[in-house]
Motif scaffolding. Structure first.
Motif, PDB file in Angstrom:
ATOM      1  N   TYR A 159       0.823  -1.211   0.000  1.00 23.95           N
ATOM      2  CA  TYR A 159       0.000   0.000   0.000  1.00 23.95           C
ATOM      3  C   TYR A 159       0.856   1.260   0.000  1.00 23.95           C
ATOM      4  O   TYR A 159       1.876   1.342   0.688  1.00 23.95           O
ATOM      5  CB  TYR A 159      -0.901   0.020   1.238  1.00 23.95           C
ATOM      6  CG  TYR A 159      -2.065  -0.945   1.156  1.00 23.95           C
ATOM      7  CD1 TYR A 159      -3.228  -0.612   0.466  1.00 23.95           C
ATOM      8  CD2 TYR A 159      -2.003  -2.194   1.759  1.00 23.95           C
ATOM      9  CE1 TYR A 159      -4.296  -1.495   0.388  1.00 23.95           C
ATOM     10  CE2 TYR A 159      -3.067  -3.084   1.683  1.00 23.95           C
ATOM     11  CZ  TYR A 159      -4.213  -2.732   0.993  1.00 23.95           C
ATOM     12  OH  TYR A 159      -5.265  -3.611   0.917  1.00 23.95           O
ATOM     13  N   ASP A 160       0.395   2.239  -0.779  1.00 20.89           N
ATOM     14  CA  ASP A 160       0.985   3.570  -0.774  1.00 20.89           C
ATOM     15  C   ASP A 160       0.667   4.211   0.572  1.00 20.89           C
ATOM     16  O   ASP A 160      -0.495   4.384   0.938  1.00 20.89           O
ATOM     17  CB  ASP A 160       0.382   4.386  -1.922  1.00 20.89           C
ATOM     18  CG  ASP A 160       0.995   5.773  -2.060  1.00 20.89           C
ATOM     19  OD1 ASP A 160       1.557   6.293  -1.078  1.00 20.89           O
ATOM     20  OD2 ASP A 160       0.874   6.354  -3.157  1.00 20.89           O
ATOM     21  N   ARG A 161       1.695   4.540   1.313  1.00 21.86           N
ATOM     22  CA  ARG A 161       1.513   5.118   2.652  1.00 21.86           C
ATOM     23  C   ARG A 161       0.650   6.376   2.601  1.00 21.86           C
ATOM     24  O   ARG A 161      -0.128   6.644   3.527  1.00 21.86           O
ATOM     25  CB  ARG A 161       2.902   5.431   3.221  1.00 21.86           C
ATOM     26  CG  ARG A 161       2.992   5.805   4.684  1.00 21.86           C
ATOM     27  CD  ARG A 161       4.472   5.861   5.046  1.00 21.86           C
ATOM     28  NE  ARG A 161       4.717   6.215   6.445  1.00 21.86           N
ATOM     29  CZ  ARG A 161       5.008   7.436   6.858  1.00 21.86           C
ATOM     30  NH1 ARG A 161       5.086   8.428   5.990  1.00 21.86           N
ATOM     31  NH2 ARG A 161       5.241   7.670   8.145  1.00 21.86           N
ATOM     32  N   ALA A 162       0.764   7.141   1.511  1.00 21.82           N
ATOM     33  CA  ALA A 162       0.029   8.397   1.401  1.00 21.82           C
ATOM     34  C   ALA A 162      -1.468   8.172   1.180  1.00 21.82           C
ATOM     35  O   ALA A 162      -2.264   9.103   1.341  1.00 21.82           O
ATOM     36  CB  ALA A 162       0.596   9.227   0.245  1.00 21.82           C
ATOM     37  N   GLY A 163      -1.862   6.965   0.814  1.00 27.59           N
ATOM     38  CA  GLY A 163      -3.272   6.690   0.574  1.00 27.59           C
ATOM     39  C   GLY A 163      -4.036   6.243   1.795  1.00 27.59           C
ATOM     40  O   GLY A 163      -5.260   6.055   1.733  1.00 27.59           O
ATOM     41  N   LEU A 164      -3.338   6.078   2.921  1.00 27.37           N
ATOM     42  CA  LEU A 164      -3.985   5.619   4.152  1.00 27.37           C
ATOM     43  C   LEU A 164      -4.509   6.813   4.936  1.00 27.37           C
ATOM     44  O   LEU A 164      -3.749   7.712   5.309  1.00 27.37           O
ATOM     45  CB  LEU A 164      -2.997   4.818   4.999  1.00 27.37           C
ATOM     46  CG  LEU A 164      -2.465   3.542   4.341  1.00 27.37           C
ATOM     47  CD1 LEU A 164      -1.362   2.925   5.194  1.00 27.37           C
ATOM     48  CD2 LEU A 164      -3.590   2.534   4.101  1.00 27.37           C
ATOM     49  N   ASP A 165      -5.809   6.830   5.164  1.00 30.88           N
ATOM     50  CA  ASP A 165      -6.461   7.977   5.792  1.00 30.88           C
ATOM     51  C   ASP A 165      -6.515   7.802   7.307  1.00 30.88           C
ATOM     52  O   ASP A 165      -7.573   7.659   7.910  1.00 30.88           O
ATOM     53  CB  ASP A 165      -7.875   8.136   5.214  1.00 30.88           C
ATOM     54  CG  ASP A 165      -8.548   9.413   5.677  1.00 30.88           C
ATOM     55  OD1 ASP A 165      -7.837  10.332   6.136  1.00 30.88           O
ATOM     56  OD2 ASP A 165      -9.790   9.495   5.576  1.00 30.88           O
ATOM     57  N   ALA A 167      -4.569   9.114  11.195  1.00 31.54           N
ATOM     58  CA  ALA A 167      -3.794  10.189  11.813  1.00 31.54           C
ATOM     59  C   ALA A 167      -2.313   9.948  11.544  1.00 31.54           C
ATOM     60  O   ALA A 167      -1.848   8.812  11.507  1.00 31.54           O
ATOM     61  CB  ALA A 167      -4.060  10.232  13.313  1.00 31.54           C
ATOM     62  N   GLU A 168      -1.566  11.026  11.376  1.00 26.26           N
ATOM     63  CA  GLU A 168      -0.153  10.925  11.029  1.00 26.26           C
ATOM     64  C   GLU A 168       0.629  10.122  12.071  1.00 26.26           C
ATOM     65  O   GLU A 168       1.526   9.357  11.736  1.00 26.26           O
ATOM     66  CB  GLU A 168       0.456  12.325  10.878  1.00 26.26           C
ATOM     67  CG  GLU A 168       1.912  12.331  10.431  1.00 26.26           C
ATOM     68  CD  GLU A 168       2.135  11.633   9.089  1.00 26.26           C
ATOM     69  OE1 GLU A 168       3.203  11.000   8.931  1.00 26.26           O
ATOM     70  OE2 GLU A 168       1.246  11.718   8.226  1.00 26.26           O
ATOM     71  N   ALA A 172       2.852   6.835  11.187  1.00 28.55           N
ATOM     72  CA  ALA A 172       4.291   6.847  11.476  1.00 28.55           C
ATOM     73  C   ALA A 172       4.741   5.558  12.163  1.00 28.55           C
ATOM     74  O   ALA A 172       5.926   5.211  12.120  1.00 28.55           O
ATOM     75  CB  ALA A 172       4.636   8.048  12.340  1.00 28.55           C
ATOM     76  N   ARG A 173       3.793   4.828  12.780  1.00 30.07           N
ATOM     77  CA  ARG A 173       4.154   3.589  13.460  1.00 30.07           C
ATOM     78  C   ARG A 173       4.195   2.385  12.525  1.00 30.07           C
ATOM     79  O   ARG A 173       4.695   1.328  12.908  1.00 30.07           O
ATOM     80  CB  ARG A 173       3.160   3.310  14.607  1.00 30.07           C
ATOM     81  CG  ARG A 173       3.206   4.332  15.731  1.00 30.07           C
ATOM     82  CD  ARG A 173       2.503   3.819  16.979  1.00 30.07           C
ATOM     83  NE  ARG A 173       1.083   3.581  16.757  1.00 30.07           N
ATOM     84  CZ  ARG A 173       0.132   4.471  17.013  1.00 30.07           C
ATOM     85  NH1 ARG A 173       0.450   5.671  17.459  1.00 30.07           N
ATOM     86  NH2 ARG A 173      -1.132   4.177  16.822  1.00 30.07           N
ATOM     87  N   PHE A 174       3.674   2.533  11.309  1.00 30.17           N
ATOM     88  CA  PHE A 174       3.643   1.407  10.386  1.00 30.17           C
ATOM     89  C   PHE A 174       5.051   1.096   9.872  1.00 30.17           C
ATOM     90  O   PHE A 174       5.822   1.997   9.528  1.00 30.17           O
ATOM     91  CB  PHE A 174       2.753   1.705   9.177  1.00 30.17           C
ATOM     92  CG  PHE A 174       1.287   1.793   9.493  1.00 30.17           C
ATOM     93  CD1 PHE A 174       0.766   1.249  10.647  1.00 30.17           C
ATOM     94  CD2 PHE A 174       0.422   2.426   8.617  1.00 30.17           C
ATOM     95  CE1 PHE A 174      -0.589   1.328  10.935  1.00 30.17           C
ATOM     96  CE2 PHE A 174      -0.934   2.508   8.891  1.00 30.17           C
ATOM     97  CZ  PHE A 174      -1.442   1.958  10.055  1.00 30.17           C
TER      98      PHE A 174
END
Length: 284
Positions: A159-165, A167-168, A172-174
């Motif tokens: 998954y594109d990290r930017a596509g996950l809706d 909280a930042e 950041a923990r992924f």
């Protein structure tokens, strides 16, 4: 038969210990405290949230779902032990496997242990391809279908990290996934350092994460489930460790399939209200 194993044997510790936010009903809080988080019945619904994942899988072409639960699974049986209902209403055959807790432990031994036990209880899967997913994420049918249709025997949705809706602070923990030139998985990077983020980007300049939905061939992954070592801090035998051993020790590739879409998630009680909003979008 196209099979999806849903890992639902965890203790839901973070869900039960978390605090509820606004827009979460007392009934939803009680359900979150009493049972597996995927069995929560949202306000206005009559059945568990797990139905949403199963229905997406059926729409993608999955024919059989294996629910890997804990030993005390009466709540799962209450909802999913009716074969006729499962086939007619959910569109799949549902079977059960049990993740037993090893002697000397008071909780399950991790996701690699869970999948190992499932394959040992359903040994035909050792000779077949199958999908594996979490029980508390709502994966879209397009992602599930992509895994079913890929020619790779072992794959995951990158998954594109930017596509996950989310909280930042949650994003950041992924852990990040470092991919090779052909999108093959090279490394899983836990707690990535912000200063090194640029070095983790793929060929398209995208940061990729795994949301724990995979395709495996049983004969490829099983030996590495058996030999999977405990994580030194968490003291669990984890699926990411097993698959990285499969790659580095066995020379078996795990193909990343790039996707950019949100994956609704139920980890804590705060997620329930967000999940409900995501479900409404899915229905529409």
């Amino acid at each position: 038969m196209k099979t999806l194993i849903i890992l639902a044997g965890g203790a839901s510790t973070r869900m039960k210990s978390s605090q509820a936010s606004a827009n979460v009903t007392a009934a939803e809080v009680a359900a979150a405290n009493a049972s597996a988080k995927c069995l929560i019945v949202l306000e206005g619904d009559k059945r568990p949230v797990l139905d949403y994942l199963i229905k997406q899988a059926a729409k993608a072409g999955v024919e059989r779902v294996v629910l890997l639960t804990g030993f005390y699974n009466a709540a799962f049986k209450q909802w999913y032990d009716d074969a006729e209902f499962n086939q007619n209403a959910l569109g799949v055959q549902i079977d059960f496997a049990i993740q037993r807790i090893p002697e000397g432990r008071d909780k399950p031994h991790g996701t690699a242990d869970a999948l190992q036990q499932a394959l040992e209880q359903l040994p035909e899967l050792k000779e077949q391809e199958f999908l594996v997913s979490n029980s508390d994420n709502l994966y879209d049918k397009t992602a599930i279908k992509a895994l079913l249709e890929t020619e790779a025997s072992n794959a995951f949705i990158a998954y594109d990290r930017a596509g996950l809706d989310f909280a930042e602070e949650k994003i950041a923990r992924f852990a990040l996934c470092r991919l090779g030139p052909n999108n093959e998985l090279l490394e899983i990077v836990e707690k990535p350092q912000q200063a090194l983020m640029h070095s983790y980007r793929d060929q398209a300049g995208t940061l990729r994460v795994s949301m724990n939905i995979f395709k495996f061939h049983g004969q490829d992954i099983y030996p590495y489930l058996v030999s999977c070592q405990e994580h030194p801090q968490r003291k669990e035998r984890e699926l990411p460790t097993a698959l990285m051993n499969m790659i580095h020790q066995g020379g078996i590739s795990l193909q990343g399939i790039p996707f950019k879409q949100h994956v609704p998630d139920l980890t804590t009680k705060e997620d329930i209200a967000i999940f409900k909003a995501d479900i409404i979008k899915t229905k529409n």
